[in-house]
Design a protein around this motif. Structure first.
Motif, mmCIF file in Angstrom:
data_model
loop_
_atom_site.group_PDB
_atom_site.id
_atom_site.type_symbol
_atom_site.label_atom_id
_atom_site.label_comp_id
_atom_site.label_asym_id
_atom_site.label_seq_id
_atom_site.Cartn_x
_atom_site.Cartn_y
_atom_site.Cartn_z
ATOM 1 N N ALA A 53 -2.513 5.244 -6.037
ATOM 2 C CA ALA A 53 -2.902 3.971 -6.391
ATOM 3 C C ALA A 53 -4.233 5.171 -8.079
ATOM 4 O O ALA A 53 -4.181 4.998 -9.009
ATOM 5 C CB ALA A 53 -3.482 3.046 -6.807
ATOM 6 N N GLY A 70 -7.899 0.735 -15.231
ATOM 7 C CA GLY A 70 -6.328 -0.033 -15.237
ATOM 8 C C GLY A 70 -5.677 0.180 -14.819
ATOM 9 O O GLY A 70 -4.558 -0.488 -14.117
ATOM 10 N N VAL A 73 -5.183 0.025 -10.876
ATOM 11 C CA VAL A 73 -4.703 -1.457 -11.194
ATOM 12 C C VAL A 73 -3.869 -1.815 -10.683
ATOM 13 O O VAL A 73 -3.009 -2.315 -9.050
ATOM 14 C CB VAL A 73 -6.086 -2.553 -11.649
ATOM 15 C CG1 VAL A 73 -5.193 -4.219 -11.158
ATOM 16 C CG2 VAL A 73 -7.569 -2.562 -11.064
ATOM 17 N N LEU A 76 -2.391 -0.196 -7.931
ATOM 18 C CA LEU A 76 -2.034 -0.941 -6.204
ATOM 19 C C LEU A 76 -1.199 -1.996 -7.187
ATOM 20 O O LEU A 76 -0.204 -1.992 -5.707
ATOM 21 C CB LEU A 76 -3.367 -1.522 -6.678
ATOM 22 C CG LEU A 76 -5.128 -0.191 -6.438
ATOM 23 C CD1 LEU A 76 -5.684 -0.905 -6.095
ATOM 24 C CD2 LEU A 76 -5.064 -0.029 -4.742
ATOM 25 N N VAL A 77 -0.916 -2.887 -7.870
ATOM 26 C CA VAL A 77 0.503 -3.895 -7.289
ATOM 27 C C VAL A 77 1.753 -3.243 -7.407
ATOM 28 O O VAL A 77 2.241 -3.239 -6.922
ATOM 29 C CB VAL A 77 0.283 -4.391 -9.543
ATOM 30 C CG1 VAL A 77 1.374 -5.232 -10.054
ATOM 31 C CG2 VAL A 77 -1.159 -5.180 -9.338
#
Length: 118
Positions: A53, A70, A73, A76-77
């Motif tokens: 990430a 952004g 994140v 990470l997802v």
């Protein structure tokens, strides 16, 4: 395994923009897992996820701090999804959808006069 061959072809193609996605988002997680199994490295799944990430967010900083955050994140997802499922193509399609919506949305905002790029 035919799927692996296809991914290898996509990852080495200079014509396809998903080449970077394949390299930076899934390969790092896979490599950390491999090191962990063969050399007993102690980075772990969370370390692999965080590294992936951070890399993703870092190479989007040229778009600004907001885009970097952004993408961190999103990394990470996406990374967690990959860790949980091992499936890459849904992430490739999700990334393409996000880019398409952003591209078309920008064009619509400029065409309607809501956004003035000059």
């Amino acid at each position: 395994h035919r799927g692996g061959l296809l991914l290898d072809r996509v990852a080495t193609s200079r014509r396809l923009p998903i080449r970077q996605f394949l390299r930076h988002n899934s390969i790092l997680v896979s490599k950390v897992r491999s090191l962990q199994q063969t050399q007993g490295a102690s980075v772990g799944e969370r370390g692999a996820l965080a590294s992936s990430a951070l890399l993703r967010g870092g190479y989007h900083l040229y778009q600004g701090v907001g885009a970097g955050a952004g993408n961190l994140v999103m990394g990470l997802v996406y990374g967690r999804w990959y860790q949980a499922t091992g499936r890459l193509w849904p992430l490739v399609l999700a990334h393409a959808l996000i880019d398409t919506v952003a591209f078309i949305g920008y064009a619509v905002l400029v065409a309607t006069g809501v956004l003035n790029p000059s």
